[in-house]
Design an enzyme around this catalytic site. Structure first.
Site, PDB file in Angstrom:
ATOM      1  N   ASP A  37       0.403  -1.432  -0.373  1.00 21.09           N
ATOM      2  CA  ASP A  37       0.050   0.110  -0.157  1.00 21.09           C
ATOM      3  C   ASP A  37       1.240   1.360   0.119  1.00 21.09           C
ATOM      4  OD1 ASP A  37      -3.068   0.864   0.927  1.00 21.09           O
ATOM      5  OD2 ASP A  37      -1.562   1.944   1.099  1.00 21.09           O
ATOM      6  N   TYR A  67       6.815  -3.200  -3.958  1.00 20.20           N
ATOM      7  CA  TYR A  67       6.351  -4.045  -5.016  1.00 20.20           C
ATOM      8  C   TYR A  67       7.267  -5.464  -4.691  1.00 20.20           C
ATOM      9  CZ  TYR A  67       2.522  -1.459  -5.941  1.00 20.20           C
ATOM     10  OH  TYR A  67       1.668  -0.630  -6.393  1.00 20.20           O
ATOM     11  N   ARG A  90     -20.214   4.434  -8.835  1.00 19.36           N
ATOM     12  CA  ARG A  90     -19.017   3.808  -9.270  1.00 19.36           C
ATOM     13  C   ARG A  90     -18.275   4.264 -10.443  1.00 19.36           C
ATOM     14  NH1 ARG A  90     -22.471  -0.333  -8.069  1.00 19.36           N
ATOM     15  NH2 ARG A  90     -21.424  -1.458  -6.572  1.00 19.36           N
ATOM     16  N   SER A 103       0.244   3.698 -12.193  1.00 15.32           N
ATOM     17  CA  SER A 103       1.210   3.523 -11.381  1.00 15.32           C
ATOM     18  C   SER A 103       1.429   2.254 -10.965  1.00 15.32           C
ATOM     19  CB  SER A 103       1.388   4.747  -9.839  1.00 15.32           C
ATOM     20  OG  SER A 103       0.561   4.326  -9.203  1.00 15.32           O
ATOM     21  N   VAL A 120     -10.873  -5.076  -8.409  1.00 13.05           N
ATOM     22  CA  VAL A 120     -11.287  -5.011  -7.371  1.00 13.05           C
ATOM     23  C   VAL A 120     -11.917  -3.573  -7.377  1.00 13.05           C
ATOM     24  CG1 VAL A 120     -12.457  -5.993  -5.312  1.00 13.05           C
ATOM     25  CG2 VAL A 120      -9.945  -6.904  -6.142  1.00 13.05           C
ATOM     26  N   ASN A 122     -13.204   0.905  -8.068  1.00 16.32           N
ATOM     27  CA  ASN A 122     -14.077   0.982  -9.115  1.00 16.32           C
ATOM     28  C   ASN A 122     -13.920   1.908  -9.449  1.00 16.32           C
ATOM     29  OD1 ASN A 122     -16.046  -0.644  -9.367  1.00 16.32           O
ATOM     30  ND2 ASN A 122     -16.925  -0.267  -6.376  1.00 16.32           N
ATOM     31  N   SER A 145     -13.805  -8.607 -10.732  1.00 16.59           N
ATOM     32  CA  SER A 145     -14.096  -9.452 -10.360  1.00 16.59           C
ATOM     33  C   SER A 145     -15.820  -8.764 -10.730  1.00 16.59           C
ATOM     34  CB  SER A 145     -14.427  -8.471  -8.727  1.00 16.59           C
ATOM     35  OG  SER A 145     -14.581  -7.741  -8.381  1.00 16.59           O
ATOM     36  N   ASP A 150     -22.446  -9.472  -7.654  1.00 16.66           N
ATOM     37  CA  ASP A 150     -23.985  -8.585  -7.331  1.00 16.66           C
ATOM     38  C   ASP A 150     -24.819  -9.983  -7.926  1.00 16.66           C
ATOM     39  OD1 ASP A 150     -23.421  -5.548  -8.626  1.00 16.66           O
ATOM     40  OD2 ASP A 150     -22.489  -7.330  -8.871  1.00 16.66           O
ATOM     41  N   ARG A 153     -25.509 -11.252  -4.312  1.00 19.54           N
ATOM     42  CA  ARG A 153     -25.839 -10.226  -3.458  1.00 19.54           C
ATOM     43  C   ARG A 153     -27.880 -10.958  -4.138  1.00 19.54           C
ATOM     44  NH1 ARG A 153     -22.759  -5.260  -4.322  1.00 19.54           N
ATOM     45  NH2 ARG A 153     -22.001  -4.570  -1.961  1.00 19.54           N
ATOM     46  N   HIS A 177     -20.532  -4.088 -13.717  1.00 21.64           N
ATOM     47  CA  HIS A 177     -20.993  -3.410 -12.124  1.00 21.64           C
ATOM     48  C   HIS A 177     -21.241  -2.228 -11.558  1.00 21.64           C
ATOM     49  CE1 HIS A 177     -20.407  -4.312  -7.297  1.00 21.64           C
ATOM     50  NE2 HIS A 177     -19.143  -3.489  -7.729  1.00 21.64           N
ATOM     51  N   THR A 232     -17.948  -0.990   1.501  1.00 26.67           N
ATOM     52  CA  THR A 232     -18.504  -2.348   1.709  1.00 26.67           C
ATOM     53  C   THR A 232     -17.104  -3.096   1.778  1.00 26.67           C
ATOM     54  OG1 THR A 232     -18.717  -2.706  -1.290  1.00 26.67           O
ATOM     55  CG2 THR A 232     -20.347  -1.180   0.334  1.00 26.67           C
TER      56      THR A 232
HETATM   57  P1  NAD Z   1      -9.969   2.300   1.469  1.00 24.19           P
HETATM   58  O1  NAD Z   1      -9.948   3.655   1.150  1.00 24.19           O
HETATM   59  O2  NAD Z   1      -9.893   1.485   2.668  1.00 24.19           O
HETATM   60  O3  NAD Z   1      -8.858   1.359   0.791  1.00 24.19           O
HETATM   61  C1  NAD Z   1      -8.037   1.782  -0.846  1.00 24.19           C
HETATM   62  C2  NAD Z   1      -6.079   1.595  -0.335  1.00 24.19           C
HETATM   63  O4  NAD Z   1      -5.802   2.323  -1.189  1.00 24.19           O
HETATM   64  C3  NAD Z   1      -5.908   2.820   0.942  1.00 24.19           C
HETATM   65  O5  NAD Z   1      -5.616   1.540   1.903  1.00 24.19           O
HETATM   66  C4  NAD Z   1      -4.536   3.610   0.002  1.00 24.19           C
HETATM   67  O6  NAD Z   1      -3.507   3.884   1.489  1.00 24.19           O
HETATM   68  C5  NAD Z   1      -4.718   2.326  -0.970  1.00 24.19           C
HETATM   69  N1  NAD Z   1      -3.295   3.459  -2.336  1.00 24.19           N
HETATM   70  C6  NAD Z   1      -4.560   4.624  -3.061  1.00 24.19           C
HETATM   71  N2  NAD Z   1      -3.559   4.546  -3.808  1.00 24.19           N
HETATM   72  C7  NAD Z   1      -2.833   3.537  -3.872  1.00 24.19           C
HETATM   73  C8  NAD Z   1      -1.182   3.897  -4.346  1.00 24.19           C
HETATM   74  N3  NAD Z   1      -1.246   4.284  -5.673  1.00 24.19           N
HETATM   75  N4  NAD Z   1      -0.196   1.942  -4.438  1.00 24.19           N
HETATM   76  C9  NAD Z   1      -1.210   1.708  -3.668  1.00 24.19           C
HETATM   77  N5  NAD Z   1      -1.788   1.722  -2.038  1.00 24.19           N
HETATM   78  C10 NAD Z   1      -2.711   2.960  -2.546  1.00 24.19           C
HETATM   79  O7  NAD Z   1     -11.318   1.426  -0.032  1.00 24.19           O
HETATM   80  P2  NAD Z   1     -12.013   0.277   0.630  1.00 24.19           P
HETATM   81  O8  NAD Z   1     -12.754   0.219   0.729  1.00 24.19           O
HETATM   82  O9  NAD Z   1     -10.884  -0.326   0.406  1.00 24.19           O
HETATM   83  O10 NAD Z   1     -12.194  -0.200  -1.622  1.00 24.19           O
HETATM   84  C11 NAD Z   1     -11.447   0.125  -2.514  1.00 24.19           C
HETATM   85  C12 NAD Z   1     -11.812  -0.152  -4.197  1.00 24.19           C
HETATM   86  O11 NAD Z   1     -12.588  -1.686  -3.785  1.00 24.19           O
HETATM   87  C13 NAD Z   1     -12.377   0.487  -4.185  1.00 24.19           C
HETATM   88  O12 NAD Z   1     -12.569   1.902  -5.679  1.00 24.19           O
HETATM   89  C14 NAD Z   1     -14.405  -0.166  -3.699  1.00 24.19           C
HETATM   90  O13 NAD Z   1     -14.962   1.942  -4.651  1.00 24.19           O
HETATM   91  C15 NAD Z   1     -13.257  -1.127  -4.272  1.00 24.19           C
HETATM   92  N6  NAD Z   1     -14.664  -1.570  -3.823  1.00 24.19           N
HETATM   93  C16 NAD Z   1     -15.145  -2.946  -5.524  1.00 24.19           C
HETATM   94  C17 NAD Z   1     -15.657  -4.048  -4.587  1.00 24.19           C
HETATM   95  C18 NAD Z   1     -16.101  -4.422  -6.001  1.00 24.19           C
HETATM   96  O14 NAD Z   1     -17.337  -5.422  -6.246  1.00 24.19           O
HETATM   97  N7  NAD Z   1     -15.221  -5.191  -7.528  1.00 24.19           N
HETATM   98  C19 NAD Z   1     -16.839  -3.882  -4.027  1.00 24.19           C
HETATM   99  C20 NAD Z   1     -16.181  -3.121  -2.469  1.00 24.19           C
HETATM  100  C21 NAD Z   1     -15.618  -1.890  -2.878  1.00 24.19           C
END
Ligand code: NAD
Length: 315
Positions: A37, A67, A90, A103, A120, A122, A145, A150, A153, A177, A232
């Site tokens: 992260d 990395y 989203r 990046s 995963v 959005n 994903s 969905d 759900r 999604h 979520t």
């Molecule tokens: P969050 O804010 O809790 O976590 C995001 C993390 O990404 C943070 O820890 C942040 O420091 C890190 N981050 C930001 N920029 C970065 C970078 N350049 N390199 C590495 N890490 C970096 O958010 P979350 O609740 O964990 O959600 C994450 C994503 O997942 C969102 O886009 C959310 O919409 C998506 N999501 C997708 C689904 C799905 O079904 N696909 C479901 C829920 C959430």
């Protein structure tokens, strides 16, 4: 370097990344998880907290790092980035998350050129397409994903309505999604009966209302959870765990992951959720299921929504 067994890296240690790590840790599917992260402290804290439970599960190393520490991962799961704010779609996350993915993806590819990438973050369909383009990987090794969550759900809500185990309900949510996703009522079956036949056996006699209400509830589910608790993460973590399981166990399971459409359903060059056979190599086959005319038109409309965002993003 990989120490033993399957190695999975998770990029993004937020709600989704850390919950996914927990779900994978308890699954026994992997012997190594590396969390990366931009917030190094957060990644380190999550890795420490998870590791302290290691004696309760099958042998596993959970670490945080750079990395370079993700080298030779079998699967890399990307959860980094922002999510929609309460009331937002989203799709509003695209510009910020595009930069973040620009990046991340080259670094992931540099250290794990043979991995399977699971997106995963959005908007997941758009970011899967972007990851496919940025990685240069064949599309079978870049998976979103999609509508796996969905679909879960949808099955859960149908199960609640009919008082039937959701695992005995066969159906899919397909497309984006997001707001343009579609419910495949024509394919929905319980115990070999189409949902309309099954309705005749149900004492609730709700008429067509059930379909409208459940479809609306599925589409609005994430918004409602986000409104109440800000994000979520439990159900999506289980959805990702299920995708990983299908890959690592070479299951040939059918899941509505986001895959690259190449003429299927008359749709070209868009990632979206369609029933897809998943195994060790990632995507093995996209299935063209028999939708009725209305559903097929809705699916094409959903692809147009995604295509217009891709076109606007100049990818
Ligand atoms: P969050 O804010 O809790 O976590 C995001 C993390 O990404 C943070 O820890 C942040 O420091 C890190 N981050 C930001 N920029 C970065 C970078 N350049 N390199 C590495 N890490 C970096 O958010 P979350 O609740 O964990 O959600 C994450 C994503 O997942 C969102 O886009 C959310 O919409 C998506 N999501 C997708 C689904 C799905 O079904 N696909 C479901 C829920 C959430």
């Amino acid at each position: 370097m990989k120490t033993r067994g399957n190695k999975i890296s998770i990029i993004g240690a937020g709600f989704v990344g850390s919950t996914t790590a927990f779900a994978l840790m308890t699954s026994g599917l992997t012997s190594e998880i590396v969390i990366v992260d931009i917030n190094k402290n957060k990644a380190e804290g999550e890795a420490m907290d998870l590791s302290h439970g290691a004696p309760f599960v099958r042998p596993i190393d959970i670490t945080s790092g750079e990395y370079s520490d993700t080298k030779d991962s079998d699967i890399v799961i990307i959860t980094a980035g922002i999510g929609p704010k309460p009331g937002d779609s989203r799709l509003t996350c695209i510009s910020k998350n595009l930069k973040i993915f620009q990046s991340i993806v080259p670094e992931v590819v540099k250290y794990s050129p043979d991995s399977i990438l699971i997106v995963v973050s959005n908007p997941v369909d758009i970011l899967s397409y972007i990851t496919y383009k940025l990685s240069g990987f064949p599309s079978n090794r870049v998976i979103g994903s999609g509508t796996v969550l969905d679909t879960s759900r949808f099955k859960y809500m149908l199960g609640q309505h009919f008082e039937v185990d959701p695992r005995n309900i066969h159906t899919y949510i397909m497309g984006e999604h997001g707001d343009s996703e579609i419910a495949t009522w024509s394919l929905t079956s319980i115990a070999g009966m189409n949902v309309d036949e099954y309705c005749d056996t149900c004492l609730k006699k709700c008429g067509g209302e059930m379909k409208l209400n459940i479809y609306k509830d599925v589409k609005e589910a994430a918004y409602k959870v986000i409104e109440k608790k800000g994000a979520t993460y439990y159900a999506v973590a289980l959805a990702v765990r299920r995708i990983v399981e299908a890959i690592l166990s070479n299951e040939n399971s059918i899941l509505t992951v986001s895959s690259l459409l190449n003429g299927e359903y008359g749709i070209q060059d868009v990632y979206m959720g369609v029933p897809t056979i998943i195994g060790r190599g990632g995507v093995k086959k996209l299935l063209q299921v028999n939708l009725n005319k209305e559903e097929k038109d809705q699916l094409v409309d959903s692809s147009k929504v995604l295509k217009s965002v891709i076109d606007d993003s100049n990818i």
